[in-house]
Design a protein around this motif. Structure first.
Motif, mmCIF file in Angstrom:
data_model
loop_
_atom_site.group_PDB
_atom_site.id
_atom_site.type_symbol
_atom_site.label_atom_id
_atom_site.label_comp_id
_atom_site.label_asym_id
_atom_site.label_seq_id
_atom_site.Cartn_x
_atom_site.Cartn_y
_atom_site.Cartn_z
ATOM 1 N N GLU A 1 0.843 -1.190 0.000
ATOM 2 C CA GLU A 1 0.000 0.000 0.000
ATOM 3 C C GLU A 1 0.882 1.245 0.000
ATOM 4 N N VAL A 2 0.437 2.251 -0.724
ATOM 5 C CA VAL A 2 1.157 3.513 -0.764
ATOM 6 C C VAL A 2 0.362 4.529 0.042
ATOM 7 N N VAL A 3 1.049 5.243 0.934
ATOM 8 C CA VAL A 3 0.415 6.280 1.738
ATOM 9 C C VAL A 3 1.067 7.614 1.427
ATOM 10 N N VAL A 4 0.281 8.675 1.508
ATOM 11 C CA VAL A 4 0.792 10.020 1.289
ATOM 12 C C VAL A 4 0.946 10.691 2.639
ATOM 13 N N VAL B 1 5.569 19.855 1.306
ATOM 14 C CA VAL B 1 5.967 18.769 0.421
ATOM 15 C C VAL B 1 5.224 17.519 0.866
ATOM 16 N N LEU B 2 4.516 16.916 -0.066
ATOM 17 C CA LEU B 2 3.831 15.655 0.192
ATOM 18 C C LEU B 2 4.631 14.547 -0.479
ATOM 19 N N VAL B 3 4.792 13.449 0.240
ATOM 20 C CA VAL B 3 5.562 12.321 -0.263
ATOM 21 C C VAL B 3 4.698 11.073 -0.209
ATOM 22 N N ALA B 4 4.693 10.324 -1.298
ATOM 23 C CA ALA B 4 4.019 9.024 -1.330
ATOM 24 C C ALA B 4 5.046 7.975 -0.930
ATOM 25 N N LEU B 5 4.672 7.167 0.055
ATOM 26 C CA LEU B 5 5.572 6.135 0.565
ATOM 27 C C LEU B 5 4.996 4.749 0.311
ATOM 28 N N GLY C 1 6.869 8.961 -4.739
ATOM 29 C CA GLY C 1 6.227 10.078 -5.428
ATOM 30 C C GLY C 1 6.265 11.317 -4.570
ATOM 31 N N CYS C 2 6.101 12.474 -5.217
ATOM 32 C CA CYS C 2 6.115 13.723 -4.460
ATOM 33 C C CYS C 2 5.261 14.781 -5.146
ATOM 34 N N LEU C 3 4.911 15.793 -4.372
ATOM 35 C CA LEU C 3 4.156 16.947 -4.841
ATOM 36 C C LEU C 3 4.432 18.095 -3.884
ATOM 37 N N VAL C 4 4.601 19.293 -4.418
ATOM 38 C CA VAL C 4 4.813 20.485 -3.602
ATOM 39 C C VAL C 4 3.567 21.355 -3.704
ATOM 40 N N VAL D 1 -2.164 14.581 -5.658
ATOM 41 C CA VAL D 1 -2.906 15.803 -5.998
ATOM 42 C C VAL D 1 -4.099 15.973 -5.061
ATOM 43 N N SER D 2 -4.816 14.902 -4.793
ATOM 44 C CA SER D 2 -5.968 14.982 -3.881
ATOM 45 C C SER D 2 -5.539 15.438 -2.491
ATOM 46 N N ALA D 3 -4.411 14.912 -2.003
ATOM 47 C CA ALA D 3 -3.896 15.340 -0.703
ATOM 48 C C ALA D 3 -3.475 16.806 -0.743
#
Length: 166
Positions: free
Chosen positions: A6-9, A68-72, A79-82, A112-114
């Motif tokens: 499972e991937v969590v943000v 900064v959001l990181v998908a783990l 993955g990442c998003l700023v 993106v949703s997060a």
């Protein structure tokens, strides 16, 4: 075979603080791919323009005013998003990247949703982004998530500007 955990943000730093090197790697991959797509291929992060190299070398300093959001996947950053700090009632999402080995699993949508949820919690009314026109898959993703193309606020050729209300 790719990892199917499972991937969590999560917000970085924080639970993902130990993933700083991996975040730098994700940002480097994003910028190296972008430079190559623009026809300005560089061998490694040392060859990136100064402002992009600074993000890779010290993401915490580069995005100090944003989130900064990181998908783990487990303890691995995939993955990442700023999300930039709000200006008025607007913010921007940028640097969306998913490790190619983990694509097709909804990670970009989750990031993106997060990011949109964070913007909403911060009192933002509009989220903006810019994306290169040749990134048709990314544009389609953003459209599925409610973004629409708007008049450009950026003078760079081949850049599409999009926004959506939150």
């Amino acid at each position: 075979m790719t990892d199917q955990r499972e991937v969590v943000v999560t917000r970085w730093p924080g639970r993902a603080a130990s993933a700083e090197g991996e975040l730098a790697g994700l940002l480097a991959a994003y910028h190296l791919r972008t430079q190559a797509e623009k026809g300005e291929t560089v061998a490694d992060a040392d060859g990136l323009p100064d402002r992009y190299r600074a993000e890779v070398l010290d993401p915490l300093a580069a995005f100090v005013d944003g989130v900064v959001l990181v998908a783990l996947s487990g303890d691995t950053a995939v993955g990442c998003l700023v999300v930039t700090a709000p200006v008025g009632r607007r913010c921007e999402v940028k640097r969306l990247w998913t490790d190619p080995a983990f694509r097709g699993r909804g990670i970009a949508s989750a990031l993106v949703s997060a990011g949109l949820a964070h913007a909403r919690e911060s009192g933002v009314r509009t989220v903006q982004l810019s994306v290169w026109k040749w990134r048709t898959g990314a544009i389609a993703l953003y459209e599925r998530l409610g973004f629409t193309v708007v008049e450009s606020w950026d003078e760079r050729d081949q850049l599409a500007c999009m926004e959506r209300a939150v």
